[in-house]
Scaffold this motif. Structure first.
Motif, PDB file in Angstrom:
ATOM      1  N   THR A 323       1.759  -2.664  -0.684  1.00  0.00           N
ATOM      2  CA  THR A 323       1.547  -2.180  -2.049  1.00  0.00           C
ATOM      3  C   THR A 323       0.509  -1.069  -2.033  1.00  0.00           C
ATOM      4  O   THR A 323      -0.534  -1.210  -1.399  1.00  0.00           O
ATOM      5  CB  THR A 323       1.041  -3.338  -2.938  1.00  0.00           C
ATOM      6  OG1 THR A 323       2.023  -4.368  -2.948  1.00  0.00           O
ATOM      7  CG2 THR A 323       0.802  -2.874  -4.369  1.00  0.00           C
ATOM      8  N   TRP A 324       0.822   0.032  -2.714  1.00  0.00           N
ATOM      9  CA  TRP A 324      -0.107   1.151  -2.783  1.00  0.00           C
ATOM     10  C   TRP A 324      -0.449   1.407  -4.239  1.00  0.00           C
ATOM     11  O   TRP A 324       0.418   1.757  -5.030  1.00  0.00           O
ATOM     12  CB  TRP A 324       0.496   2.429  -2.184  1.00  0.00           C
ATOM     13  CG  TRP A 324       1.280   2.143  -0.927  1.00  0.00           C
ATOM     14  CD1 TRP A 324       0.951   1.255   0.055  1.00  0.00           C
ATOM     15  CD2 TRP A 324       2.538   2.717  -0.549  1.00  0.00           C
ATOM     16  NE1 TRP A 324       1.903   1.249   1.034  1.00  0.00           N
ATOM     17  CE2 TRP A 324       2.892   2.137   0.697  1.00  0.00           C
ATOM     18  CE3 TRP A 324       3.387   3.668  -1.113  1.00  0.00           C
ATOM     19  CZ2 TRP A 324       4.069   2.475   1.376  1.00  0.00           C
ATOM     20  CZ3 TRP A 324       4.539   4.013  -0.439  1.00  0.00           C
ATOM     21  CH2 TRP A 324       4.876   3.417   0.791  1.00  0.00           C
ATOM     22  N   VAL A 325      -1.697   1.244  -4.581  1.00  0.00           N
ATOM     23  CA  VAL A 325      -2.129   1.448  -5.965  1.00  0.00           C
ATOM     24  C   VAL A 325      -2.639   2.881  -6.127  1.00  0.00           C
ATOM     25  O   VAL A 325      -3.417   3.368  -5.308  1.00  0.00           O
ATOM     26  CB  VAL A 325      -3.242   0.441  -6.347  1.00  0.00           C
ATOM     27  CG1 VAL A 325      -3.747   0.694  -7.770  1.00  0.00           C
ATOM     28  CG2 VAL A 325      -2.725  -0.987  -6.215  1.00  0.00           C
ATOM     29  N   THR A 326      -2.172   3.543  -7.191  1.00  0.00           N
ATOM     30  CA  THR A 326      -2.607   4.912  -7.455  1.00  0.00           C
ATOM     31  C   THR A 326      -3.959   4.883  -8.160  1.00  0.00           C
ATOM     32  O   THR A 326      -4.038   4.376  -9.281  1.00  0.00           O
ATOM     33  CB  THR A 326      -1.606   5.623  -8.401  1.00  0.00           C
ATOM     34  OG1 THR A 326      -0.289   5.221  -8.078  1.00  0.00           O
ATOM     35  CG2 THR A 326      -1.734   7.121  -8.302  1.00  0.00           C
ATOM     36  N   GLY A 327      -4.984   5.437  -7.546  1.00  0.00           N
ATOM     37  CA  GLY A 327      -6.314   5.504  -8.173  1.00  0.00           C
ATOM     38  C   GLY A 327      -6.739   4.144  -8.695  1.00  0.00           C
ATOM     39  O   GLY A 327      -6.712   3.150  -7.975  1.00  0.00           O
ATOM     40  N   ASP A 328      -7.091   4.099  -9.994  1.00  0.00           N
ATOM     41  CA  ASP A 328      -7.502   2.825 -10.586  1.00  0.00           C
ATOM     42  C   ASP A 328      -6.311   2.112 -11.228  1.00  0.00           C
ATOM     43  O   ASP A 328      -6.478   1.140 -11.956  1.00  0.00           O
ATOM     44  CB  ASP A 328      -8.628   3.048 -11.610  1.00  0.00           C
ATOM     45  CG  ASP A 328      -8.200   3.938 -12.757  1.00  0.00           C
ATOM     46  OD1 ASP A 328      -7.024   4.373 -12.776  1.00  0.00           O
ATOM     47  OD2 ASP A 328      -9.033   4.228 -13.643  1.00  0.00           O
ATOM     48  N   GLY A 329      -5.089   2.622 -10.965  1.00  0.00           N
ATOM     49  CA  GLY A 329      -3.884   1.980 -11.486  1.00  0.00           C
ATOM     50  C   GLY A 329      -3.544   2.378 -12.913  1.00  0.00           C
ATOM     51  O   GLY A 329      -2.540   1.944 -13.456  1.00  0.00           O
ATOM     52  N   LYS A 330      -4.394   3.230 -13.514  1.00  0.00           N
ATOM     53  CA  LYS A 330      -4.158   3.656 -14.910  1.00  0.00           C
ATOM     54  C   LYS A 330      -3.678   5.109 -14.929  1.00  0.00           C
ATOM     55  O   LYS A 330      -3.872   5.835 -13.955  1.00  0.00           O
ATOM     56  CB  LYS A 330      -5.463   3.538 -15.694  1.00  0.00           C
ATOM     57  CG  LYS A 330      -6.009   2.115 -15.739  1.00  0.00           C
ATOM     58  CD  LYS A 330      -6.673   1.831 -17.078  1.00  0.00           C
ATOM     59  CE  LYS A 330      -7.065   0.373 -17.174  1.00  0.00           C
ATOM     60  NZ  LYS A 330      -8.098   0.002 -16.161  1.00  0.00           N
ATOM     61  N   PRO A 331      -3.058   5.545 -16.043  1.00  0.00           N
ATOM     62  CA  PRO A 331      -2.611   6.942 -16.116  1.00  0.00           C
ATOM     63  C   PRO A 331      -3.784   7.899 -15.888  1.00  0.00           C
ATOM     64  O   PRO A 331      -4.852   7.722 -16.459  1.00  0.00           O
ATOM     65  CB  PRO A 331      -2.080   7.068 -17.545  1.00  0.00           C
ATOM     66  CG  PRO A 331      -1.720   5.674 -17.929  1.00  0.00           C
ATOM     67  CD  PRO A 331      -2.719   4.792 -17.256  1.00  0.00           C
ATOM     68  N   GLY A 332      -3.593   8.888 -15.042  1.00  0.00           N
ATOM     69  CA  GLY A 332      -4.654   9.833 -14.709  1.00  0.00           C
ATOM     70  C   GLY A 332      -4.740  10.997 -15.689  1.00  0.00           C
ATOM     71  O   GLY A 332      -3.833  11.192 -16.499  1.00  0.00           O
ATOM     72  N   PRO A 333      -5.808  11.802 -15.610  1.00  0.00           N
ATOM     73  CA  PRO A 333      -6.026  12.881 -16.573  1.00  0.00           C
ATOM     74  C   PRO A 333      -4.986  13.998 -16.509  1.00  0.00           C
ATOM     75  O   PRO A 333      -4.612  14.544 -17.548  1.00  0.00           O
ATOM     76  CB  PRO A 333      -7.418  13.418 -16.208  1.00  0.00           C
ATOM     77  CG  PRO A 333      -7.690  12.937 -14.814  1.00  0.00           C
ATOM     78  CD  PRO A 333      -6.930  11.640 -14.670  1.00  0.00           C
ATOM     79  N   ILE A 334      -4.497  14.320 -15.324  1.00  0.00           N
ATOM     80  CA  ILE A 334      -3.519  15.420 -15.239  1.00  0.00           C
ATOM     81  C   ILE A 334      -2.159  14.949 -15.749  1.00  0.00           C
ATOM     82  O   ILE A 334      -1.452  15.685 -16.439  1.00  0.00           O
ATOM     83  CB  ILE A 334      -3.472  15.979 -13.797  1.00  0.00           C
ATOM     84  CG1 ILE A 334      -4.829  16.649 -13.503  1.00  0.00           C
ATOM     85  CG2 ILE A 334      -2.318  16.953 -13.612  1.00  0.00           C
ATOM     86  CD1 ILE A 334      -5.013  17.127 -12.083  1.00  0.00           C
TER      87      ILE A 334
END
Ligand SMILES: *Cc1c(COP(=O)(O)O)cnc(C)c1O
Length: 361
Positions: A323-334
């Motif tokens: 499992t690979w989590v993107t950043g903090d798992g929340k929608p990012g600013p860009i």
């Protein structure tokens, strides 16, 4: 080719329609009218008829039921600040519909005829177009093979339909989807129908969708059929990856290899991201690039895009390899910035410098 108007003499009462629009959601209610046009090898296209929305009756031996010769499109009409209604890049849908038709051995419709049918339905059912930002009228053109008989051959008859349904603002800014990277099943192979918008692609994908759900994932990510290594797309949406952050961020999307569906949202984001000052690239992107990019922190955001949900963040990816989590798992600013910009253009609150919005009424 004309569209003859025989609209519903008993449209839904204003109060009930308003109630339905207020409920939000997607695909639960359909507008008062629809459009139908018929084609035969002998006579070509008939004029189209705008008629009351309702069930259709077909012989059980109709070709589409047996061999799946069907194509569709998905597009939206958006309320504008001045009260008018615009379609977003509808000619791109018309052109793609013609390309899909060609691949499925169905008759092509001219861009003009397609556009005329869409405009007439939106004009007729304009009260069904929700007005808030994030809401829209989703328009679904489709075409089926209607020759009766069980012989396997390209149908010598086809029917085009156009229906529409209000799409509420179901987007939750805090939500990011978790995706299942399928290594067992594939969506499309070279020479197949991956570039065409046809029901058959979806029929073949549902078993993987079930697998994804069993893994606690909302969507499937497809890899290329040959090496099961190159990332293609997600369910019915294209994918984007953000490398780095701030002004130096790079926004990349898998290259169109002939097996990906060339999304109009994908194409629009290539321009929008560039306008926002990001470097943009279409690349061959592998599962190793994904995993390693997440591990090193180089990949900061992942999102999917398509007409229905516009842009949605991918918070985590699961596969047989972990499992690979993107950043903090929340929608990012860009991701959010691109989403807001595209929605702003579609709703007429951000200048449309490319003439993407086509006014209907
Ligand atoms: C429709 C579709 C998309 C998105 O295309 P848009 O034109 O952006 O709506 C992406 N992938 C698949 C498989 C699709 O069917």
């Amino acid at each position: 080719m004309k569209v003859h108007l025989n609209p519903n003499p008993n449209p839904l009462a204003d109060s009930i329609r308003e109630e339905r629009l207020a409920q939000g959601g997607f695909g639960k209610y359909y507008t008062d009218n629809m459009v139908v046009a018929e084609w035969s090898e002998a006579d070509g296209w008939s004029d189209a008829q705008l008629i009351p929305y309702g069930p259709i009756t077909l012989d059980p031996a109709t070709a589409v039921f047996h061999y799946g010769q069907e194509i569709f499109e998905g597009m939206k009409a958006y309320g504008q600040p001045d009260g008018s209604i615009s379609l977003f890049r509808p000619e791109e849908n018309a052109k793609r519909f013609a390309r899909s038709a060609k691949r499925l051995a169905l008759p092509e419709m001219s861009v003009e005829f397609f556009m005329e049918t869409v405009k007439e339905l939106v004009k007729q059912d304009r009260k069904w177009v929700p007005q808030k930002v994030g809401e829209s009228l989703y328009i679904r053109p489709f075409m089926i093979a209607t020759e009766v008989g069980l012989g396997v051959r390209p149908s010598n008859k086809a029917t085009y339909y156009l229906i529409s349904t209000p799409a509420g603002a179901y987007f939750n800014a805090a939500n990011a989807v978790t995706v299942w990277i399928s290594t067992e099943y594939v969506r499309a192979a070279q020479g197949g129908t991956g570039e065409a918008k046809c029901g058959g692609n979806y029929a073949a994908s549902l078993v993987a969708q079930k697998q994804a759900a069993a893994q606690g994932c909302e969507q499937v990510v497809w890899l290329d059929a040959k090496d099961r290594f190159w990332v293609e797309e997600m369910g019915g949406m294209n994918l984007y990856f953000v490398k780095g952050s701030g002004k130096d961020a790079k926004v990349i999307t898998p290259k169109l290899t002939g097996t990906l569906l060339p999304g109009i949202t994908r194409d629009s984001i290539l321009s929008v991201a560039k306008d926002l000052g990001y470097e943009v690239e279409e690349v061959m992107f592998s599962i190793d690039d994904w995993r390693d990019g997440i591990a090193s922190g180089e990949i900061t955001e992942v999102f999917a895009c398509g007409t229905a949900a516009v842009v949605s963040a991918v918070g985590a990816a699961k596969s047989d390899h972990g499992t690979w989590v993107t950043g903090d798992g929340k929608p990012g600013p860009i991701t959010m910035q691109i989403r807001e910009t595209l929605l702003g253009i579609q709703h007429g609150t951000i200048p449309d410098t490319r003439g993407w919005n086509v006014k209907v009424c």
